[in-house]
Scaffold this motif. Structure first.
Motif, mmCIF file in Angstrom:
data_model
loop_
_atom_site.group_PDB
_atom_site.id
_atom_site.type_symbol
_atom_site.label_atom_id
_atom_site.label_comp_id
_atom_site.label_asym_id
_atom_site.label_seq_id
_atom_site.Cartn_x
_atom_site.Cartn_y
_atom_site.Cartn_z
ATOM 1 N N SER A 85 2.676 -0.921 4.551
ATOM 2 C CA SER A 85 3.794 -1.732 5.038
ATOM 3 C C SER A 85 4.444 -2.507 3.897
ATOM 4 O O SER A 85 5.679 -2.581 3.803
ATOM 5 N N ILE A 86 3.615 -3.068 3.020
ATOM 6 C CA ILE A 86 4.118 -3.805 1.853
ATOM 7 C C ILE A 86 4.921 -2.874 0.954
ATOM 8 O O ILE A 86 6.024 -3.199 0.503
ATOM 9 N N LYS A 141 8.332 -1.801 2.463
ATOM 10 C CA LYS A 141 9.337 -2.856 2.387
ATOM 11 C C LYS A 141 9.923 -2.935 0.986
ATOM 12 O O LYS A 141 11.144 -3.029 0.807
ATOM 13 N N HIS A 142 9.064 -2.892 -0.011
ATOM 14 C CA HIS A 142 9.524 -2.939 -1.395
ATOM 15 C C HIS A 142 10.347 -1.700 -1.721
ATOM 16 O O HIS A 142 11.376 -1.763 -2.391
ATOM 17 N N LYS A 153 0.676 -11.928 -2.391
ATOM 18 C CA LYS A 153 1.661 -10.852 -2.397
ATOM 19 C C LYS A 153 1.642 -10.142 -3.744
ATOM 20 O O LYS A 153 1.768 -10.766 -4.790
ATOM 21 N N LYS A 155 12.171 0.040 0.264
ATOM 22 C CA LYS A 155 13.494 -0.105 0.896
ATOM 23 C C LYS A 155 14.390 -1.000 0.043
ATOM 24 O O LYS A 155 15.584 -0.721 -0.140
ATOM 25 N N GLU A 156 13.809 -2.082 -0.492
ATOM 26 C CA GLU A 156 14.588 -2.992 -1.334
ATOM 27 C C GLU A 156 15.099 -2.286 -2.579
ATOM 28 O O GLU A 156 16.243 -2.486 -3.006
#
Length: 268
Positions: free
Chosen positions: A27-28, A31-32, A93, A34-35
């Motif tokens: 999941s982490i 998200k990264h 994180k 996608k950024e």
């Protein structure tokens, strides 16, 4: 950057501890990912101008990270699980570096298709390709360095995939005891750990330690012995002790979690 660690994960620790946190790590990473993807088209304009500064800033305008993980792309699943474990257990994180350099080629492909490709000859201009590659690689290496400098802790995920001993590349080595990597990104990141200024974490007391202390491609290796010698070793046992030191009933604040690790690795 405040400290750095050389970590070689064992299969046992991965299977018994880290692997159960794979979902969080995925999941982490997603998200990264996608950024990073969202920035690829944004700063390549129709008039032929690429805003390198804006692109670099956008690429790394990601929420603040606590730990920078340097690793081989071949270890990505283990690294995802490790990042998930850091978050689930400590609220820390992690910045997974392959999210960025993995898409370096995709960014280059987009630029080159737009500016370097000739539809008439169906070929790419060699000189233009060299020009675009040098700029994109410079943007990425600068951005990676800035991210390393912003994070408190750098962890090098040291496996045979990232470090090649001399016997594996004997034809291009002179010293059989030297440790080398064939990844230019890993080499850059390890080298930066020897150059970045050690910065005390803000707004809390810290533990003093020795942190400072289709065609075949040509294989190029880089000597990373100096960087590794200056990097304290982190073990599975220390990570397990770190996890046990944080009670689920009385969880420690995420920003204090690294202090717990420093107490274990650098006891007074």
């Amino acid at each position: 950057m405040y400290t750095k660690f050389n970590y070689s994960p064992s299969i046992y620790f991965y299977n018994s501890t880290l692997n159960s946190h794979m979902a969080t790590g995925c999941s982490i990473y997603a998200k990264h990912e996608k950024e990073v993807h969202e920035c690829l088209d944004k700063y390549i304009s129709d008039d032929g101008i690429i805003d390198g500064t804006a692109l670099k800033n956008y690429w790394f305008s990601i929420s603040p990270k606590d730990i920078f993980i340097s690793h081989s792309h071949k270890d990505i699943n283990k690294v995802k699980a490790f990042a998930g474990w850091l978050y689930d257990c400590f609220g820390l994180k992690a910045f997974i570096d392959s999210c960025s350099w993995e898409y370096c080629d995709e960014l280059l492909n987009k630029i080159d298709k737009k500016y370097c490709y000739s539809s008439k000859t169906k070929t790419y201009d060699y000189n233009l390709r060299n020009y675009t590659t040098s700029h994109v690689h410079m943007m990425l290496s600068t951005a990676l360095t800035e991210m390393m400098n912003k994070t408190e802790c750098v962890i090098f995920f040291n496996t045979p995939n990232s470090i090649n001993m001399a016997e594996e590349l004997s034809k291009i080595k002179d010293n059989p005891k030297e440790k080398r990597t064939t990844s230019p990104w890993i080499y850059h990141e390890l080298l930066m750990t020897t150059m970045l200024e050690i910065t005390e974490p803000m707004q809390r007391e810290t533990i003093k330690h020795f942190a400072q202390d289709e065609r075949s491609m040509p294989t190029i290796s880089y000597n990373v012995e100096k960087a590794l010698n200056e990097m304290p070793t982190l073990t599975d046992e220390q990570l397990a002790q770190w996890e046990n030191s944080v009670s689920s009933k009385y969880p420690v604040a995420a920003r204090m979690a690294l202090d717990k690790l420093y107490e274990i690795v650098f006891p007074k």
